[in-house]
Design a protein around this motif. Structure first.
Motif, PDB file in Angstrom:
ATOM      1  N   PRO A 352     -62.241  36.731 -46.435  1.00 40.00           N
ATOM      2  CA  PRO A 352     -61.485  37.977 -46.540  1.00 40.00           C
ATOM      3  C   PRO A 352     -60.147  37.972 -45.793  1.00 40.00           C
ATOM      4  O   PRO A 352     -59.238  38.728 -46.137  1.00 40.00           O
ATOM      5  CB  PRO A 352     -62.437  39.027 -45.961  1.00 40.00           C
ATOM      6  CG  PRO A 352     -63.792  38.451 -46.204  1.00 40.00           C
ATOM      7  CD  PRO A 352     -63.644  36.969 -46.052  1.00 40.00           C
ATOM      8  N   CYS A 353     -59.985  37.084 -44.798  1.00 40.25           N
ATOM      9  CA  CYS A 353     -58.698  37.024 -44.090  1.00 40.25           C
ATOM     10  C   CYS A 353     -57.625  36.335 -44.944  1.00 40.25           C
ATOM     11  O   CYS A 353     -56.439  36.381 -44.614  1.00 40.25           O
ATOM     12  CB  CYS A 353     -58.866  36.274 -42.776  1.00 40.25           C
ATOM     13  SG  CYS A 353     -59.418  34.578 -43.003  1.00 40.25           S
ATOM     14  N   GLY A 354     -58.055  35.686 -46.023  1.00 41.61           N
ATOM     15  CA  GLY A 354     -57.097  35.020 -46.907  1.00 41.61           C
ATOM     16  C   GLY A 354     -57.121  33.507 -46.778  1.00 41.61           C
ATOM     17  O   GLY A 354     -56.568  32.796 -47.613  1.00 41.61           O
ATOM     18  N   HIS A 355     -57.750  33.000 -45.730  1.00 42.04           N
ATOM     19  CA  HIS A 355     -57.833  31.546 -45.587  1.00 42.04           C
ATOM     20  C   HIS A 355     -58.941  30.986 -46.479  1.00 42.04           C
ATOM     21  O   HIS A 355     -59.909  31.680 -46.768  1.00 42.04           O
ATOM     22  CB  HIS A 355     -58.070  31.169 -44.117  1.00 42.04           C
ATOM     23  CG  HIS A 355     -56.840  31.346 -43.281  1.00 42.04           C
ATOM     24  ND1 HIS A 355     -56.723  32.317 -42.315  1.00 42.04           N
ATOM     25  CD2 HIS A 355     -55.655  30.690 -43.312  1.00 42.04           C
ATOM     26  CE1 HIS A 355     -55.513  32.252 -41.771  1.00 42.04           C
ATOM     27  NE2 HIS A 355     -54.837  31.270 -42.363  1.00 42.04           N
ATOM     28  N   VAL A 356     -58.746  29.735 -46.917  1.00 44.57           N
ATOM     29  CA  VAL A 356     -59.718  29.117 -47.828  1.00 44.57           C
ATOM     30  C   VAL A 356     -60.210  27.804 -47.226  1.00 44.57           C
ATOM     31  O   VAL A 356     -59.406  26.973 -46.788  1.00 44.57           O
ATOM     32  CB  VAL A 356     -59.071  28.850 -49.214  1.00 44.57           C
ATOM     33  CG1 VAL A 356     -60.080  28.209 -50.155  1.00 44.57           C
ATOM     34  CG2 VAL A 356     -58.540  30.131 -49.828  1.00 44.57           C
ATOM     35  N   LYS A 378     -66.377  33.572 -38.137  1.00 42.23           N
ATOM     36  CA  LYS A 378     -65.053  33.578 -37.493  1.00 42.23           C
ATOM     37  C   LYS A 378     -64.150  32.547 -38.151  1.00 42.23           C
ATOM     38  O   LYS A 378     -64.503  31.365 -38.220  1.00 42.23           O
ATOM     39  CB  LYS A 378     -65.225  33.238 -36.015  1.00 42.23           C
ATOM     40  CG  LYS A 378     -64.566  34.233 -35.093  1.00 42.23           C
ATOM     41  CD  LYS A 378     -64.687  33.746 -33.674  1.00 42.23           C
ATOM     42  CE  LYS A 378     -64.915  34.915 -32.724  1.00 42.23           C
ATOM     43  NZ  LYS A 378     -65.157  34.439 -31.359  1.00 42.23           N
ATOM     44  N   CYS A 379     -62.976  33.006 -38.641  1.00 39.05           N
ATOM     45  CA  CYS A 379     -62.036  32.065 -39.259  1.00 39.05           C
ATOM     46  C   CYS A 379     -61.416  31.203 -38.167  1.00 39.05           C
ATOM     47  O   CYS A 379     -60.957  31.721 -37.155  1.00 39.05           O
ATOM     48  CB  CYS A 379     -60.950  32.838 -40.006  1.00 39.05           C
ATOM     49  SG  CYS A 379     -59.624  31.769 -40.565  1.00 39.05           S
ATOM     50  N   PRO A 380     -61.410  29.891 -38.326  1.00 38.39           N
ATOM     51  CA  PRO A 380     -60.862  29.028 -37.265  1.00 38.39           C
ATOM     52  C   PRO A 380     -59.329  29.103 -37.172  1.00 38.39           C
ATOM     53  O   PRO A 380     -58.746  28.613 -36.220  1.00 38.39           O
ATOM     54  CB  PRO A 380     -61.305  27.634 -37.685  1.00 38.39           C
ATOM     55  CG  PRO A 380     -61.521  27.715 -39.149  1.00 38.39           C
ATOM     56  CD  PRO A 380     -61.920  29.124 -39.466  1.00 38.39           C
ATOM     57  N   TYR A 381     -58.676  29.721 -38.162  1.00 37.47           N
ATOM     58  CA  TYR A 381     -57.200  29.757 -38.165  1.00 37.47           C
ATOM     59  C   TYR A 381     -56.618  31.060 -37.625  1.00 37.47           C
ATOM     60  O   TYR A 381     -55.645  31.052 -36.884  1.00 37.47           O
ATOM     61  CB  TYR A 381     -56.677  29.482 -39.578  1.00 37.47           C
ATOM     62  CG  TYR A 381     -56.980  28.072 -39.998  1.00 37.47           C
ATOM     63  CD1 TYR A 381     -56.312  27.005 -39.412  1.00 37.47           C
ATOM     64  CD2 TYR A 381     -57.979  27.803 -40.931  1.00 37.47           C
ATOM     65  CE1 TYR A 381     -56.618  25.700 -39.746  1.00 37.47           C
ATOM     66  CE2 TYR A 381     -58.281  26.506 -41.275  1.00 37.47           C
ATOM     67  CZ  TYR A 381     -57.597  25.450 -40.680  1.00 37.47           C
ATOM     68  OH  TYR A 381     -57.909  24.169 -41.008  1.00 37.47           O
ATOM     69  N   CYS A 382     -57.218  32.196 -38.037  1.00 37.27           N
ATOM     70  CA  CYS A 382     -56.625  33.459 -37.586  1.00 37.27           C
ATOM     71  C   CYS A 382     -57.610  34.257 -36.728  1.00 37.27           C
ATOM     72  O   CYS A 382     -57.324  35.373 -36.328  1.00 37.27           O
ATOM     73  CB  CYS A 382     -56.162  34.290 -38.774  1.00 37.27           C
ATOM     74  SG  CYS A 382     -57.511  34.753 -39.857  1.00 37.27           S
ATOM     75  N   VAL A 383     -58.764  33.645 -36.480  1.00 31.81           N
ATOM     76  CA  VAL A 383     -59.804  34.243 -35.652  1.00 31.81           C
ATOM     77  C   VAL A 383     -60.256  35.610 -36.169  1.00 31.81           C
ATOM     78  O   VAL A 383     -60.787  36.434 -35.415  1.00 31.81           O
ATOM     79  CB  VAL A 383     -59.395  34.299 -34.150  1.00 31.81           C
ATOM     80  CG1 VAL A 383     -60.628  34.150 -33.278  1.00 31.81           C
ATOM     81  CG2 VAL A 383     -58.433  33.207 -33.779  1.00 31.81           C
TER      82      VAL A 383
HETATM   83 ZN   LIG Z   1     -58.296  33.307 -41.503  1.00 33.39          ZN
END
Ligand SMILES: [Zn+2]
Ligand SMILES: [Zn+2]
Length: 397
Positions: A352-356, A378-383
């Motif tokens: 959902p944050c947009g990262h794939v 937890k997204c590792p790029y934008c947390v």
């Molecule tokens: Zn992200």
């Protein structure tokens, strides 16, 4: 290319030429007839009437006026020829620069593409020669492509000499990747080819039976029917061409296997199955005539005077600028976390944050936080924190 229009034009031209030849011949026949009549009259006439006969002949020749008629015929023919030449020029020598977007050409990249094409086709000396002639420096990527395609061509050459070992070694070494790519048949197909070759030997029955026991029966679970067929071939040793299994002797089996091996090899080394240069040129050749007509209409030249017709033609042409599915390049997803390439078993997942990320990486992240249904991911790029159930599988089309 509008070949139908060309054919119609050449048919019209041939018709014109035939008609012109016929008219000229009729004219000549008419003159010959007059001459013959005058000649026979001269032979039988008195000396006094010779002058009158010749004067009559002169009048008739003036009436027929052969020179002006022949010149008219020739003029018509010349006009038809010049129309045809113009059509040829427009069709075969168009100004393709008008359909060209003004982008800077990266000649180095084009040269590398051509060199890679030669290597892919197994023309290594030609590729090296071209690289040298084009003064392009051999990049590490070019060298890698050269060595990779050299390997597959070495394998294919061995196969054509009925040496199966190099192909088998490669397949066994890449078993896991091939399984991931859902191409598990290669190993069985190679053994099947070798089994049939052994069966043609003098002691074929014993040798192929041993071979089957060692290498083929392990595939019984997945290839039950095919393994049974191979076993039945043992009864037909020495006369297989008359058996219901004669299809196994076809040379096309080798060709199909070689094609399949090349396809799978390209997948494993991360290169496109079809040559990019051939694909690009084919797409260009297919669509360039349409693009040229479209551009001519846009800049106000060529066919169509009325605006409405122009617009309709343009819409029609624009709809036709669609490369075949075979000619389209597809994006390959590469996970930025684990650098793995996306495939059907490990597809890209949108968070959902947009990262794939790839599915394996997403599941690994989720497990690290406990792996329960409602645990945060937890997204590792934008947390950013999201839920696994809100992630979506992506597919590139
Ligand atoms: Zn992200
Ligand atoms: Zn990953």
């Amino acid at each position: 290319m509008e070949l139908n229009a060309m054919k119609e034009a050449i048919d019209r031209l041939t018709e014109n030429q035939n008609l012109s030849a016929l008219k000229s011949q009729q004219l000549i026949n008419e003159l010959i007839q007059e001459l013959e009549q005058a000649s026979s009259k001269l032979l039988t006439s008195e000396r006094d009437s010779i002058r009158t006969i010749l004067e009559d002949l002169k009048v008739k020749f003036n009436q027929v006026s052969p020179l002006s008629h022949l010149q008219d015929n020739q003029k018509e023919l010349n006009l038809a020829f010049s129309n045809y030449t113009e059509l040829l020029g427009n069709s075969f020598n168009p100004d393709i620069s008008i359909a060209n977007r003004n982008v800077e050409t990266n000649y180095q990249a084009v040269n590398q593409l051509i060199v890679s094409h030669f290597y892919r086709q197994g023309m290594f000396e030609l590729g090296d020669f071209f690289l040298n002639e084009s003064s392009s420096s051999s990049s590490s990527e070019t060298e890698l492509i050269r060595s990779l395609f050299m390997e597959i061509h070495r394998i294919l050459e061995s196969l054509s000499n009925l040496e199966f070992e190099p192909a088998l070694s490669w397949i066994v070494a890449n078993r896991d990747v091939l399984r991931q790519n859902e191409s598990t048949d290669l190993e069985f197909k190679l053994h099947r080819l070798q089994f049939v070759v052994i069966l043609q030997n003098q002691n074929g029955i014993e040798e192929s039976f041993e071979y089957a026991r060692e290498f083929v029966t392990q595939f019984s679970a997945d290839h039950k029917v095919e393994v049974k067929r191979l076993m039945s071939c043992l009864w037909w040793a020495g006369r297989m061409e008359k058996s219901p299994y004669s299809d196994l002797l076809s040379s096309s089996n080798f060709e199909n296997f070689a094609d399949e091996l090349m396809r799978e090899y390209c997948k494993v080394i991360g290169k496109s199955e079809k040559c990019p240069l051939i694909t690009t040129v084919t797409a260009g050749v297919t669509n360039l005539p349409i693009l040229l007509r479209l551009t001519n209409l846009l800049i106000g030249e060529g066919e169509g005077e009325g605006k409405k017709e122009d617009l309709e033609t343009m819409i029609d042409l624009a709809g036709r600028v669609k490369p075949d599915k075979d000619l389209m390049f597809h994006l390959i997803f590469e996970c930025s976390l684990c650098c793995g390439k996306g495939n059907r078993l490990n597809p890209p997942i949108w968070m959902p944050c947009g990262h794939v990320l790839c599915m394996v990486s997403v599941v690994r992240l989720w497990r690290n936080t406990g792996g329960e249904d409602d645990r945060p991911l937890k997204c590792p790029y934008c947390v950013s924190v999201s839920k696994l159930r809100n992630c979506k599988q992506l597919s590139f089309r």
